[in-house]
Design a protein around this motif. Structure first.
Motif, mmCIF file in Angstrom:
data_model
loop_
_atom_site.group_PDB
_atom_site.id
_atom_site.type_symbol
_atom_site.label_atom_id
_atom_site.label_comp_id
_atom_site.label_asym_id
_atom_site.label_seq_id
_atom_site.Cartn_x
_atom_site.Cartn_y
_atom_site.Cartn_z
ATOM 1 N N THR A 220 -0.782 8.138 4.513
ATOM 2 C CA THR A 220 -1.919 8.693 3.765
ATOM 3 C C THR A 220 -3.272 8.437 4.409
ATOM 4 O O THR A 220 -4.266 9.030 3.999
ATOM 5 C CB THR A 220 -1.943 8.097 2.353
ATOM 6 N N ARG A 221 -3.318 7.513 5.390
ATOM 7 C CA ARG A 221 -4.603 7.107 5.986
ATOM 8 C C ARG A 221 -5.532 6.522 4.925
ATOM 9 O O ARG A 221 -6.748 6.564 5.057
ATOM 10 C CB ARG A 221 -5.303 8.275 6.698
ATOM 11 N N ARG A 222 -4.932 5.983 3.872
ATOM 12 C CA ARG A 222 -5.705 5.372 2.788
ATOM 13 C C ARG A 222 -5.063 4.051 2.405
ATOM 14 O O ARG A 222 -3.907 3.783 2.733
ATOM 15 C CB ARG A 222 -5.721 6.303 1.561
ATOM 16 N N VAL A 223 -5.839 3.212 1.712
ATOM 17 C CA VAL A 223 -5.312 1.961 1.176
ATOM 18 C C VAL A 223 -4.930 2.209 -0.276
ATOM 19 O O VAL A 223 -5.793 2.458 -1.118
ATOM 20 C CB VAL A 223 -6.344 0.817 1.271
ATOM 21 N N LEU A 224 -3.631 2.182 -0.559
ATOM 22 C CA LEU A 224 -3.131 2.456 -1.904
ATOM 23 C C LEU A 224 -2.597 1.174 -2.527
ATOM 24 O O LEU A 224 -2.161 0.262 -1.827
ATOM 25 C CB LEU A 224 -2.019 3.506 -1.857
ATOM 26 N N ASP A 225 -2.615 1.123 -3.826
ATOM 27 C CA ASP A 225 -2.114 -0.051 -4.544
ATOM 28 C C ASP A 225 -1.224 0.393 -5.700
ATOM 29 O O ASP A 225 -1.592 0.282 -6.870
ATOM 30 C CB ASP A 225 -3.281 -0.903 -5.054
ATOM 31 N N PRO A 226 -0.018 0.894 -5.391
ATOM 32 C CA PRO A 226 0.881 1.341 -6.451
ATOM 33 C C PRO A 226 1.477 0.149 -7.207
ATOM 34 O O PRO A 226 1.373 -0.999 -6.758
ATOM 35 C CB PRO A 226 1.967 2.088 -5.673
ATOM 36 N N PRO A 227 2.110 0.392 -8.362
ATOM 37 C CA PRO A 227 2.821 -0.694 -9.062
ATOM 38 C C PRO A 227 3.895 -1.295 -8.151
ATOM 39 O O PRO A 227 4.583 -0.561 -7.432
ATOM 40 C CB PRO A 227 3.447 0.024 -10.263
ATOM 41 N N ARG A 228 4.027 -2.622 -8.188
ATOM 42 C CA ARG A 228 4.930 -3.308 -7.261
ATOM 43 C C ARG A 228 5.907 -4.199 -8.017
ATOM 44 O O ARG A 228 5.536 -4.894 -8.952
ATOM 45 C CB ARG A 228 4.132 -4.178 -6.271
ATOM 46 N N HIS A 229 7.156 -4.193 -7.545
ATOM 47 C CA HIS A 229 8.161 -5.152 -7.992
ATOM 48 C C HIS A 229 8.521 -6.012 -6.783
ATOM 49 O O HIS A 229 8.870 -5.480 -5.725
ATOM 50 C CB HIS A 229 9.409 -4.443 -8.518
ATOM 51 N N TYR A 230 8.454 -7.331 -6.932
ATOM 52 C CA TYR A 230 8.773 -8.249 -5.834
ATOM 53 C C TYR A 230 10.204 -8.749 -6.002
ATOM 54 O O TYR A 230 10.540 -9.352 -7.020
ATOM 55 C CB TYR A 230 7.793 -9.419 -5.804
#
Length: 298
Positions: free
Chosen positions: A209-219
């Motif tokens: 995407t050439r962007r910094v994204l912060d989707p929901p995350r599961h670790y």
């Protein structure tokens, strides 16, 4: 600089391992005062501090080099003892290495089975981006890493490329990526991440995407469970081609293309031992699987 006394170097290594002068004294079967005297003599010999007087006690840069010397000395001493005794009855030599979780889960463990017949192998699991810290500290004698430049006192050998594919279930793709893995949908769709050091998924997002994204995350910090979480539809994630080759039918790519390639290297102490050389050779031979095209990727 004066000659380094192995007993003084081992006192420092014991402090680093135990975290205190008292723990080092117990490990060495001496008094804390004797440990303190050895450290003072060591600092006189090298002309600089070797440990910080803080809590916790930490080695300085000079101290780290001396800890590595102490542990290399142990390896060489064990080699000599094996050669002089020429017997299989003695204790097996221990070699500690650092392996990233995906390599351990796929190709490294089978490579070490023959070696384990004559050695004790301790495997520390750490992300390839961070494994050199354990090598630098003397906690391990070798490491699989993504860094090519050799650490001081180490050699570096290219292993190959670990290729990762962004995948999910068909149902997940239909729900979140019906029109493709667009930046808008990638910002919303849940993603599975190994742990907070894992940057692979973010590398894919940045390249896509050439962007910094912060989707929901599961670790999910375990190799098998990581893939299980994707299979159960919790989110999408990057899985190595080697793992997908085993059983790919229930996972599909997010979109055409988009793999993330990670170059891996084997770094080990240059002045190690015969045992360390044996482990290194086994790992480098097994890494041939990284140097030919994988099959079975979705």
């Amino acid at each position: 600089m004066k000659r380094i006394d192995p007993a003084q170097a081992h006192a420092l290594a014991a402090i680093v391992s135990g975290g205190s002068f008292e723990a080092a004294a117990a490990a060495l079967s001496v008094t804390p005062s004797a440990v303190s005297q050895r450290i003072r003599a060591l600092e006189v010999a090298v002309g600089r501090p070797v440990i910080t007087r803080s809590r916790p006690l930490l080695p300085t840069e000079a101290g780290l080099a001396i800890v590595r010397f102490a542990r290399q000395f142990d390896l060489l001493s064990a080699d000599l003892a094996s050669e002089l005794e020429a017997s299989d009855d003695g204790p097996r030599q221990r070699i500690t290495i650092v392996v990233n979780g995906d390599s351990l889960h796929t190709w490294v463990l089978p490579a070490l089975v023959p070696v384990a017949e004559s050695l004790q192998i301790e495997m520390l699991r750490e992300d390839q981006e961070y494994s050199l810290e354990l090598l630098r500290s003397g906690a391990a004698a070798a490491a699989i890493t993504s860094v090519n430049a050799p650490m001081p006192g180490c050699s570096s050998h290219a292993l190959g490329i670990m290729r990762y594919i962004p995948v999910c279930t068909r149902e997940f793709r239909q729900t979140w990526f019906r029109d493709g893995a667009t930046a808008e949908q990638l910002a919303l769709a849940p993603v599975i991440v190994f742990d907070r050091k894992d940057d692979l998924q973010d590398q894919y997002l940045r390249s896509r995407t050439r962007r910094v994204l912060d989707p929901p995350r599961h670790y999910v910090p375990a190799a098998q469970e990581f893939k299980d979480a994707i299979r159960l539809g919790m989110g999408w994630g990057l899985v190595s081609e080697l793992e997908l080759g085993e059983d790919p039918q229930d996972l599909v790519p997010l979109s055409p293309g988009g793999p993330v390639d990670v170059r891996l290297y084997w770094q080990q102490w240059r002045h190690g031992s015969t045992a360390l050389a044996t482990v290194g050779e086994a790992v480098r031979q097994a890494a041939a699987v990284l140097r030919r095209p994988a099959t079975g990727a979705p």
